[in-house]
Design an enzyme around this catalytic site. Structure first.
Site, PDB file in Angstrom:
ATOM      1  N   GLY A  17     -51.945  62.729 -16.256  1.00  0.00           N
ATOM      2  CA  GLY A  17     -50.761  63.529 -16.853  1.00  0.00           C
ATOM      3  C   GLY A  17     -49.904  63.886 -15.345  1.00  0.00           C
ATOM      4  N   ARG A  18     -48.625  64.144 -15.798  1.00  0.00           N
ATOM      5  CA  ARG A  18     -47.729  64.851 -14.783  1.00  0.00           C
ATOM      6  C   ARG A  18     -46.636  65.614 -15.095  1.00  0.00           C
ATOM      7  NH1 ARG A  18     -46.647  59.908 -12.527  1.00  0.00           N
ATOM      8  NH2 ARG A  18     -45.789  59.291 -14.364  1.00  0.00           N
ATOM      9  N   GLY A  82     -49.590  57.139 -28.137  1.00  0.00           N
ATOM     10  CA  GLY A  82     -49.617  57.277 -29.601  1.00  0.00           C
ATOM     11  C   GLY A  82     -50.758  57.381 -30.580  1.00  0.00           C
ATOM     12  N   ASP A 242     -44.722  57.709 -25.362  1.00  0.00           N
ATOM     13  CA  ASP A 242     -44.375  57.234 -23.873  1.00  0.00           C
ATOM     14  C   ASP A 242     -43.714  55.965 -23.670  1.00  0.00           C
ATOM     15  OD1 ASP A 242     -46.776  55.842 -24.465  1.00  0.00           O
ATOM     16  OD2 ASP A 242     -47.798  56.718 -22.713  1.00  0.00           O
ATOM     17  N   GLY A 412     -45.772  52.196 -13.923  1.00  0.00           N
ATOM     18  CA  GLY A 412     -46.600  51.999 -12.788  1.00  0.00           C
ATOM     19  C   GLY A 412     -47.299  50.863 -12.387  1.00  0.00           C
TER      20      GLY A 412
END
Length: 480
Positions: A17-18, A82, A242, A412
């Site tokens: 996570g960021r 999700g 996301d 990424g």
């Protein structure tokens, strides 16, 4: 720090996570990671859970980090994977840690549920692909294995909605995350209550569906105190799934018929449509219709992406072989091409104890020579993914009647240039990559729309094109 507007994207993935600061000067967005942390399942007595309170702690740490550097945040937004959810009791308290979508409690449950609700009626009502991790099957597992928890449940909140609740005290189900559940009609944005009624679940646990690009509320005083920010800090509803945020930031080129490919733990490959495509053919191909930002539909296929490589790396680390992803890619580039091929979506790769051994056994079972080195394994994974992309693009063309000339890769996974080039070579399509931080970028764009700083998604994508360097990969024959 000038006159820029500062916003924060909380981007939670299945492995990390960021907290990412987005600074907007009116012409460009600059992203900067201010906090990063590991994420993943916690194994307890044979089951997999998310440590949701640890995630909340890390979110607070990210907000506090930005505040300690002197940034005044205008808003924050949260996006996650999700389908997963938390259950609240009548006092608004969390009843248990949320299960991880890879937990095996849903094994073998889909055919059993289909005896009560037919596949055809599920797909016609929701347009969502059949995967055992979908919320519908997870709730059926609750009915079978822990009905006492459901009996005490008053509210169901999906992961980003649950974290928003912890921050603001406000409850809703943001539309893009709700659509992953196989419980929402993408045409109307309304819940299909009949499914829960049939399973004996109180459909009143489902919350009001809310659109992205609006404010949910302001941060609670206690949270503001912990984070060192004012109580006027807005929490925005973004593309809380996301992939919805990633596609929102995908800079499709005007005039091109393009597919998007969000590359990470999962590969999500599809097209952005103006409305759902729910047909017998799309059901047979197991394509999904998920809601996107700005009333769009993400018509796509889930492909088990770099999860295979991530789990191989984890197994190698346990053996003392600590390879970076850059080292793995270089080894793959040096390995002999096309030595084996796997189906990334074979059930044996969903959550094996030892991924390299699962790949080895797959090769033996299918009459192929098993790989004998990390580089060869990685090369085979990249190639297998690219072949899966090729097949999916071709099916996508058949279903939509559109010829796809370009694949826009984001996320990424595009840092592995070998994967990008193989995707171009094997699909025989032009591949354009960028941004790497598509999910965070889409999260920030949606906050800007909510704040009235930009008008719409089209203007947001133009902003992405100005802010991010993109790279083109041509198929080998076209590039020679």
């Amino acid at each position: 720090m000038g006159e820029s507007l500062h916003l924060m994207a909380i981007d939670l993935g299945a492995s990390s996570g960021r907290a990412i600061l987005g600074s907007f000067d009116g012409e460009h967005i600059v992203l900067r990671e201010v906090h990063k942390f590991a994420n993943g399942p916690e194994y307890v007595n044979g089951h997999m859970y998310w440590d949701i309170l640890q995630l909340l702690r890390e979110i607070k740490c990210g907000i506090r980090s930005a505040a300690s550097e002197g940034y005044v945040l205008s808003s924050i937004g949260i996006d996650t994977w999700g389908v997963d959810y938390g259950l609240l009791d009548s006092n608004g308290q969390l009843l248990s840690n949320p299960y991880h979508y890879r937990d095996r409690r849903t094994d073998e449950l889909m055919p059993e549920l289909w005896e009560r609700i037919s596949q055809e009626s599920i797909y016609q009502a929701t347009g969502i692909q059949f995967m055992q991790l979908n919320t519908l099957y997870q709730l059926y597992a609750d009915v079978k294995y822990r009905p006492w928890v459901l009996g005490s449940t008053k509210k169901l909140l999906f992961t980003p909605d649950l974290l928003n609740y912890f921050l603001t005290g406000e409850c809703c189900s943001e539309r893009t995350i709700a659509s992953t559940s196989q419980l929402l009609d993408p045409r109307t944005g309304a819940w299909v209550f009949d499914f829960l009624d049939t399973l004996g679940i109180d459909s009143g646990i489902l919350q009001e569906v809310a659109e992205p690009a609006q404010a949910l509320g302001t941060i609670l005083p206690q949270v503001a105190h912990e984070c060192g920010v004012g109580t006027d800090l807005k929490v925005m509803l973004v593309g809380s799934h996301d992939t919805a945020s990633a596609v929102a930031a995908t800079p499709f080129e005007p005039g091109e018929t393009s597919a998007f490919l969000s590359s990470g733990t999962w590969s999500l490959l599809g097209m952005e449509l103006g409305g759902p495509m729910i047909t017998t053919a799309s059901m047979d191909a197991n394509f999904t219709n998920e809601c996107g930002v700005a009333n769009t539909i993400r018509f796509l296929k889930n492909i088990s992406g770099l999860w295979l490589l991530q789990q191989c790396r984890h197994s190698w680390q346990l053996l003392g072989l600590n390879l970076s992803y850059g080292e793995i890619e270089r080894a793959a580039a040096s390995a002999k091409p096309f030595q084996f091929q796997v189906n990334p979506d074979d059930p044996r790769f969903l959550n094996p104890d030892d991924m390299p051994e699962a790949i080895r056994q797959y090769c033996l079972d299918t009459g192929q020579n098993p790989p004998d080195s990390p580089g060869q394994i990685a090369r085979g994974i990249y190639e297998s993914l690219a072949f899966s992309y090729k097949k999916t693009v071709e099916v996508l063309e058949e279903l939509t009647g559109e010829g796809i000339s370009t694949v826009n890769m984001v996320g990424g996974g595009i840092q592995a240039e070998l994967l990008c080039q193989l995707t171009a070579d094997i699909t025989k399509r032009r591949v354009v990559t960028g941004p790497v931080e598509a999910t965070a970028m889409g999260n920030i764009l949606t906050q800007l729309i909510a704040l009235g700083e930009i008008a719409d998604l089209e203007q947001g994508r133009e902003l992405v094109r100005r802010s991010v360097k993109m790279t083109e990969f041509l198929p080998a024959a076209a590039g020679e």
